[in-house]
Design an enzyme around this catalytic site. Structure first.
Site, PDB file in Angstrom:
ATOM      1  N   PRO A  57      42.036  39.410  42.892  1.00 56.03           N
ATOM      2  CA  PRO A  57      41.492  39.793  41.606  1.00 56.03           C
ATOM      3  C   PRO A  57      41.411  38.678  40.577  1.00 56.03           C
ATOM      4  CG  PRO A  57      43.712  40.665  41.902  1.00 56.03           C
ATOM      5  CD  PRO A  57      43.469  39.622  42.931  1.00 56.03           C
ATOM      6  N   GLU A  58      40.224  38.229  40.313  1.00 58.40           N
ATOM      7  CA  GLU A  58      39.955  37.407  39.142  1.00 58.40           C
ATOM      8  C   GLU A  58      39.078  38.272  38.240  1.00 58.40           C
ATOM      9  OE1 GLU A  58      38.803  33.326  40.067  1.00 58.40           O
ATOM     10  OE2 GLU A  58      39.653  33.511  42.062  1.00 58.40           O
TER      11      GLU A  58
END
Length: 267
Positions: A2-3
């Site tokens: 997750p960015e």
DNA sequence: CACGAGACCTGTTCGC
DNA sequence: TGCGAACAGGTCTCGT
């Protein structure tokens, strides 16, 4: 995984199904996943609250509830899924919220780095964050000033969430390649043209990531397809899409880093 | 202030 | 095949 683009993708997919639902029960399966408050207080407070709004700040997912805010950070391996009914806990499930409408929100996190906060004021958790790179307030001029006020290697600075929020290892490498700047260039050494290229590249790469629903790598699959369009990330030895030179893997600030040695020279 | 090392975790892949 | 090392999308804390 997750960015910023992955969290944005999750927020967009969860929003229509979560808003309007009420929390009926909370099952905490790994205590350390919950940052605050205590497990007892958490269950007591969250049960009965309605989900009013789903949003993202940097890499945090925010659920505004009737009384509190539920913030979640997926760190390295976290994942959020909606499931029908009252699902039995699966391997690596850390928190299950049973909701009205006979469904559940499941926080699954192999590496146990992910965290959840239930707070009255979300600023308790996100106040320290730097600007949102896609916001109107994040201008090239401001970026130039901020870069010039520090004397650091560029990549670790871009990964510093108090400096700029939302970038992670993938999108930083992609943006630096698009801007044709070496990750170890000093932040205060960039000229006007380089700063503008980098500012533009960061925004373009994040927008493309969102448009492609983020990246899906390894055992965590979320339906994103940006991994099929990486310019340099995880492409050691493969040709640079711009000039054809072999992509190199180096280490910068203890993070694996991919560059094109020809497009991103070390001055 | 800048930076590296180590911690927090589990799982997969690499190298001998 | 086996087995330890290296590595993984993140962040925090400590020591120099």
């Amino acid at each position: 995984m997750p960015e910023l683009p992955e969290v944005e993708t999750i927020a967009r997919s969860l929003r229509p199904v979560l808003v309007g639902k009420t929390v009926l029960a909370a099952d905490l399966l790994w205590a350390r996943t919950l940052s605050t408050p205590s497990p007892r207080a958490f269950k007591q407070r969250i049960v009965g609250q309605e989900i009013l709004e789903v949003s993202r700040r940097a890499k945090y997912l925010r659920l505004r509830l009737s009384e509190d805010h539920l913030l979640m950070h997926l760190r390295m391996s976290g994942d959020l899924q909606m499931k029908p009914g009252r699902p039995d806990p699966q391997k690596h499930d850390r928190l299950i919220l049973s909701l009205s409408g006979d469904c559940a929100l499941v926080f699954n996190d192999t590496r146990k780095f992910g965290r959840v906060w239930l707070v009255r004021d979300p600023d308790q958790v996100v106040a320290h964050l730097g600007p949102e790179p896609l916001s109107n307030g994040f201008t090239a001029r401001l970026f130039h000033e901020a870069l010039g006020s520090r004397h650091r290697q560029l990549k670790p600075l871009l990964l510093d969430q108090t400096f700029l929020s939302g970038l992670g290892n993938i999108y930083t490498d992609e943006a630096l390649h698009l801007a044709r700047i070496h990750p170890q260039a000093r932040s205060d050494s960039l000229d006007q043209d380089q700063v503008e290229r980098l500012w533009e590249a960061i925004r373009a790469i994040l927008q493309e990531g969102i448009r492609r629903n983020g990246s899906s790598i390894d055992w965590v699959y979320r339906g994103g397809e940006f991994q099929n369009y990486f310019r340099v990330y995880d492409r050691k030895g493969q040709p640079c899409p711009v000039c054809g030179a072999a992509i190199q893997r180096i280490v910068v600030g203890q993070r694996g880093t991919y560059i094109c040695p020809d497009c991103q020279p070390r001055e």
